[in-house]
Motif scaffolding. Structure first.
Motif, PDB file in Angstrom:
ATOM      1  N   TYR A  44      -8.504 -14.728 -13.484  1.00 13.35           N
ATOM      2  CA  TYR A  44      -7.944 -15.281 -12.258  1.00 13.35           C
ATOM      3  C   TYR A  44      -9.043 -15.955 -11.439  1.00 13.35           C
ATOM      4  CZ  TYR A  44      -5.436 -15.447  -7.835  1.00 13.35           C
ATOM      5  OH  TYR A  44      -4.848 -15.870  -6.689  1.00 13.35           O
ATOM      6  N   LYS A  80       4.544  -5.258   3.633  1.00 12.70           N
ATOM      7  CA  LYS A  80       3.899  -6.526   3.310  1.00 12.70           C
ATOM      8  C   LYS A  80       4.844  -7.707   3.529  1.00 12.70           C
ATOM      9  CE  LYS A  80       0.660  -8.499   0.283  1.00 12.70           C
ATOM     10  NZ  LYS A  80      -0.385  -8.227  -0.621  1.00 12.70           N
ATOM     11  N   PHE A 137       3.935  -8.523 -11.806  1.00  8.89           N
ATOM     12  CA  PHE A 137       2.826  -8.405 -10.854  1.00  8.89           C
ATOM     13  C   PHE A 137       3.125  -9.158  -9.560  1.00  8.89           C
ATOM     14  CE2 PHE A 137      -0.329  -7.676 -14.520  1.00  8.89           C
ATOM     15  CZ  PHE A 137      -0.073  -6.321 -14.445  1.00  8.89           C
ATOM     16  N   LEU A 173       5.409  -7.145  -7.523  1.00  8.72           N
ATOM     17  CA  LEU A 173       4.691  -5.989  -6.995  1.00  8.72           C
ATOM     18  C   LEU A 173       3.763  -6.384  -5.850  1.00  8.72           C
ATOM     19  CD1 LEU A 173       4.791  -3.128  -8.096  1.00  8.72           C
ATOM     20  CD2 LEU A 173       2.771  -3.647  -9.427  1.00  8.72           C
ATOM     21  N   ASP A 174       3.013  -7.448  -6.048  1.00  9.23           N
ATOM     22  CA  ASP A 174       1.996  -7.863  -5.086  1.00  9.23           C
ATOM     23  C   ASP A 174       2.596  -8.539  -3.863  1.00  9.23           C
ATOM     24  OD1 ASP A 174      -0.160  -6.945  -6.349  1.00  9.23           O
ATOM     25  OD2 ASP A 174      -0.769  -8.838  -7.257  1.00  9.23           O
ATOM     26  N   ASP A 190      -3.412  -4.921 -25.750  1.00 11.76           N
ATOM     27  CA  ASP A 190      -3.819  -4.969 -24.343  1.00 11.76           C
ATOM     28  C   ASP A 190      -2.606  -5.087 -23.416  1.00 11.76           C
ATOM     29  OD1 ASP A 190      -3.414  -7.470 -25.385  1.00 11.76           O
ATOM     30  OD2 ASP A 190      -4.850  -8.470 -24.076  1.00 11.76           O
ATOM     31  N   PHE A 198      -0.948  -1.699 -23.197  1.00 10.47           N
ATOM     32  CA  PHE A 198      -1.713  -0.828 -22.317  1.00 10.47           C
ATOM     33  C   PHE A 198      -1.416  -1.144 -20.858  1.00 10.47           C
ATOM     34  CE2 PHE A 198      -5.446   0.147 -19.789  1.00 10.47           C
ATOM     35  CZ  PHE A 198      -5.723   1.438 -20.172  1.00 10.47           C
ATOM     36  N   LEU A 199      -1.405  -2.442 -20.552  1.00  6.85           N
ATOM     37  CA  LEU A 199      -1.164  -2.908 -19.182  1.00  6.85           C
ATOM     38  C   LEU A 199       0.222  -2.470 -18.701  1.00  6.85           C
ATOM     39  CD1 LEU A 199      -3.083  -4.825 -17.629  1.00  6.85           C
ATOM     40  CD2 LEU A 199      -1.476  -6.644 -18.088  1.00  6.85           C
ATOM     41  N   ARG A 243       0.384   1.347 -18.277  1.00  6.45           N
ATOM     42  CA  ARG A 243      -0.388   1.802 -17.116  1.00  6.45           C
ATOM     43  C   ARG A 243       0.356   1.496 -15.814  1.00  6.45           C
ATOM     44  NH1 ARG A 243      -5.038  -0.862 -14.592  1.00  6.45           N
ATOM     45  NH2 ARG A 243      -5.947   0.654 -13.179  1.00  6.45           N
ATOM     46  N   TYR A 244       0.832   0.257 -15.685  1.00  5.83           N
ATOM     47  CA  TYR A 244       1.492  -0.108 -14.425  1.00  5.83           C
ATOM     48  C   TYR A 244       2.840   0.569 -14.275  1.00  5.83           C
ATOM     49  CZ  TYR A 244      -2.099  -2.871 -12.526  1.00  5.83           C
ATOM     50  OH  TYR A 244      -3.292  -3.226 -11.960  1.00  5.83           O
ATOM     51  N   LEU A 246       1.978   3.957 -12.956  1.00  7.57           N
ATOM     52  CA  LEU A 246       1.558   3.907 -11.547  1.00  7.57           C
ATOM     53  C   LEU A 246       2.755   3.661 -10.620  1.00  7.57           C
ATOM     54  CD1 LEU A 246      -1.710   1.808 -11.898  1.00  7.57           C
ATOM     55  CD2 LEU A 246      -1.594   4.129 -11.054  1.00  7.57           C
ATOM     56  N   ILE A 247       3.643   2.730 -11.034  1.00  4.66           N
ATOM     57  CA  ILE A 247       4.797   2.417 -10.185  1.00  4.66           C
ATOM     58  C   ILE A 247       5.737   3.626 -10.120  1.00  4.66           C
ATOM     59  CG2 ILE A 247       6.806   0.905  -9.893  1.00  4.66           C
ATOM     60  CD1 ILE A 247       5.190  -1.264 -11.405  1.00  4.66           C
ATOM     61  N   GLN A 286       4.427   6.137  -7.845  1.00  7.09           N
ATOM     62  CA  GLN A 286       4.548   5.744  -6.444  1.00  7.09           C
ATOM     63  C   GLN A 286       5.994   5.822  -5.955  1.00  7.09           C
ATOM     64  OE1 GLN A 286       3.429   1.920  -4.980  1.00  7.09           O
ATOM     65  NE2 GLN A 286       1.722   2.809  -3.870  1.00  7.09           N
ATOM     66  N   GLU A 317       6.681   9.331  -5.175  1.00  3.94           N
ATOM     67  CA  GLU A 317       6.112   9.737  -3.880  1.00  3.94           C
ATOM     68  C   GLU A 317       6.978   9.247  -2.731  1.00  3.94           C
ATOM     69  OE1 GLU A 317       2.086   8.701  -3.172  1.00  3.94           O
ATOM     70  OE2 GLU A 317       1.344   9.850  -4.876  1.00  3.94           O
TER      71      GLU A 317
END
Lengths: 178, 387
Positions: free
Chosen positions: B48, B195, B235, B238-239, B262, B265-266, B269-270, B273-274, B277, B280
């Motif tokens: 990026y 946001k 992404f 999310l962002d 890859d 994996f990405l 992983r995300y 994480l999501i 969250q 939570e």
């Protein structure tokens, strides 16, 4: 440039393909200095192996740090910042800047050649018989270490270089507190 | 990752294949490896940040240049030409200079007409350049490019509801994002995320986010098999839209398709994480609610949002009528009665919801904002917000 150094210095002198000794020898000497093993192959087997064990300790600290971070995070306890920062720093440098140097050192332990009497000896230390004594232990450790090291480096690369900056808001909230 | 794997294999080959007879094999592997790494960095453009991208691209080019010259030296060295090493030294600064001075490759993709994309990669690069322009400090070039982009989009936009075509003042930033969010019931909650609801978000930025969203959805229809586009869309959700649920949905869809290591994996992983969250957040929404209650609460909450939206629109229409030079009293009376009805409906729904979950932060925040921004009752609104 580590890649280029690889092309210029090898055990069987691939660099000689350039066929111009006045220049390629200079380049070869220059790129050889990028290899960690270069500084210890002229010493003795004990020093050479001592450095190997130092590298092992370095990798062990990373593994311990990762395990500690995982354990504390899974127990949802607060993770102190410094071990995480330290492990991240060690991972970053070992999987990027020193990846080749570390891997080269680990693999060089296994480099053997056959001497005139037909005995398999270490490529750098002709008095060290391969797969005997200290070389046997070091060799086994070396194989296991470079497999683990490659695995850890790959995961670190996938996490740290995923073509987008890590959003801190996605970190578990317990970790964000520090 | 691929570069590390290449280095790993090379270290082995050069340590163990020491015999002269392996030289051709080694050279072939070196060339193929260097070519793969070069193509990966040059055309997939995985970074990026421009500086990092240029650095890696330069290194990959240099690597390929060195190997090519080595192959050249091997082929011609045994005959007459032995000065390949000078050719390498002479060419190296040029290779570096060409890479460092070449223009941003994404600029080319930015000027492609969005209706004429020929690959998913073009969509990603187009969007990345657009996001770069939005994120950088406003300067004359970026402002002009973005304004021009919006103007150009007006001519391409086939959607009648397209906010680019609507010059009404009522289309403020939050309104555009709200419209965007309304496209999916899952996205509705994103309106409340800090946001998106950020008051610093300008109308232009919101409009550009809308355009990016449209580009992604159009891109996914055109190139459904191009997985990096799907991941990139997740992404973005999310962002920029903070829409975790839709990002999760997109990542789950991507996971069903054959992924590279890859990418796998990405995505894994995300997703993890999501999910953590979301877990939570759901804990915060209500510790006492069980899953069934929570699903029903969320559905009621969405209805509540829709009622608030309807009420807000009626309010806007009412004030617009009043501010006209010659207001139509019959129409004002008609809208006024609808406004009263909508306020009552919101209140009724609120009473139902607050009984189910009295301490819900999202609910209190939404109702508080409704009081402040729509009913202009700041005192009561702040009471809800302070809760």
């Amino acid at each position: 440039m580590f890649q280029s150094s690889k092309e210029l210095n090898t055990l069987h002198k691939t660099y000689q393909i350039w066929s111009y000794p006045k220049v390629h020898k200079g380049l070869h000497t220059f790129f050889e200095h990028l290899r960690l093993v270069q500084y210890f192959k002229e010493t003795n087997m004990a020093s050479y192996v001592a450095i190997f064990y130092l590298l092992l300790v370095f990798i062990a600290i990373i593994i311990f740090g990762l395990a500690y971070t995982y354990y504390t995070a899974s127990k949802r306890r607060l993770v102190p910042a410094w071990p995480v920062v330290m492990v991240k720093f060690m991972l970053t440098i070992s999987s990027n800047i020193f990846f080749y140097q570390f891997m080269d050192y680990f693999v060089s332990i296994l480099a053997c050649r056959t001497n005139k009497s037909g005995q398999s000896v270490h490529s750098y230390f002709s008095d060290q018989v391969c797969w005997e004594g200290i070389h046997l232990a070091s060799g086994i450790l070396s194989i296991s270490t470079f497999i683990i090291f490659f695995g850890i480096s790959s995961i670190a690369t996938l996490i740290l270089f995923e073509a987008r900056p890590l959003k801190i808001t996605l970190m578990p909230s317990k970790m964000q507190e520090h | 990752m691929i570069f590390n794997l290449h280095k790993f294999v090379l270290t082995f080959l050069f340590t163990f294949l020491t015999d002269e007879k392996f030289q051709i094999f080694l050279l072939t592997y070196l060339f193929v490896g260097a070519l793969v790494v070069f193509l990966k960095f040059e055309f997939q453009n995985p970074f990026y940040y421009q500086v990092i991208a240029k650095g890696w691209s330069t290194m990959a080019s240099l690597n390929l240049w060195t190997v090519t010259m080595l192959v050249f030296a091997k082929v011609f060295g045994e005959t007459s030409f032995k000065e390949a090493v000078f050719l390498w030294i002479f060419g190296t600064p040029f290779v570096i200079a060409v890479n460092l001075t070449s223009e941003d490759k994404k600029t080319h993709y930015f000027f492609i007409n969005p209706n004429h994309f020929s690959g998913g990669n073009e969509v990603i690069n187009h969007i990345q350049y657009l996001q770069k322009l939005i994120n950088q400090n406003p300067n004359r070039v970026s402002v002009t490019l973005l304004d021009g982009y919006i103007e150009l989009h007006k001519t391409h936009c086939s959607d009648e509801q397209c906010p680019c075509k609507n010059n009404s003042k009522s289309f403020n930033a939050n309104r555009i994002i709200y419209n965007l969010s309304s496209k999916s019931s899952i996205l509705r909650l994103s309106l409340l995320s800090p946001k998106v609801n950020n008051e610093d978000l300008t109308e232009k930025e919101a409009l550009l986010f809308y355009l990016i969203y449209q580009l992604y959805t159009k891109g996914l229809i055109l190139f459904p098999k191009y997985l990096p586009l799907r991941i990139s869309f997740a992404f973005f959700l999310l962002d920029k839209l903070s829409s975790r649920r839709q990002a999760l949905q997109i990542l789950t869809e991507a996971e069903q398709k054959p992924l590279q290591l890859d990418q796998e994996f990405l995505v894994f992983r995300y997703k993890k994480l999501i999910e953590d969250q979301i877990g939570e957040i759901q804990d915060q929404i209500g510790n006492d609610m069980d899953v069934d209650n929570e699903t029903s609460f969320m559905s009621q909450f969405r209805q509540f949002q829709a009622l608030i939206e309807k009420s807000s629109l009626l309010h806007m229409e009412f004030w617009a009528q009043i501010s006209e030079d010659q207001p139509d009293l019959a129409r004002i009376s008609d809208i006024g009665s609808k406004v009263s009805l909508s306020i009552r409906q919101v209140e009724d729904h609120w009473t139902k919801l607050i009984r189910t979950n009295p301490s819900n932060a999202l609910l209190l925040r939404l109702y508080g904002k409704y009081f402040i921004e729509v009913l202009h009752n700041t005192t009561k609104g702040e009471q809800f917000l302070s809760k």
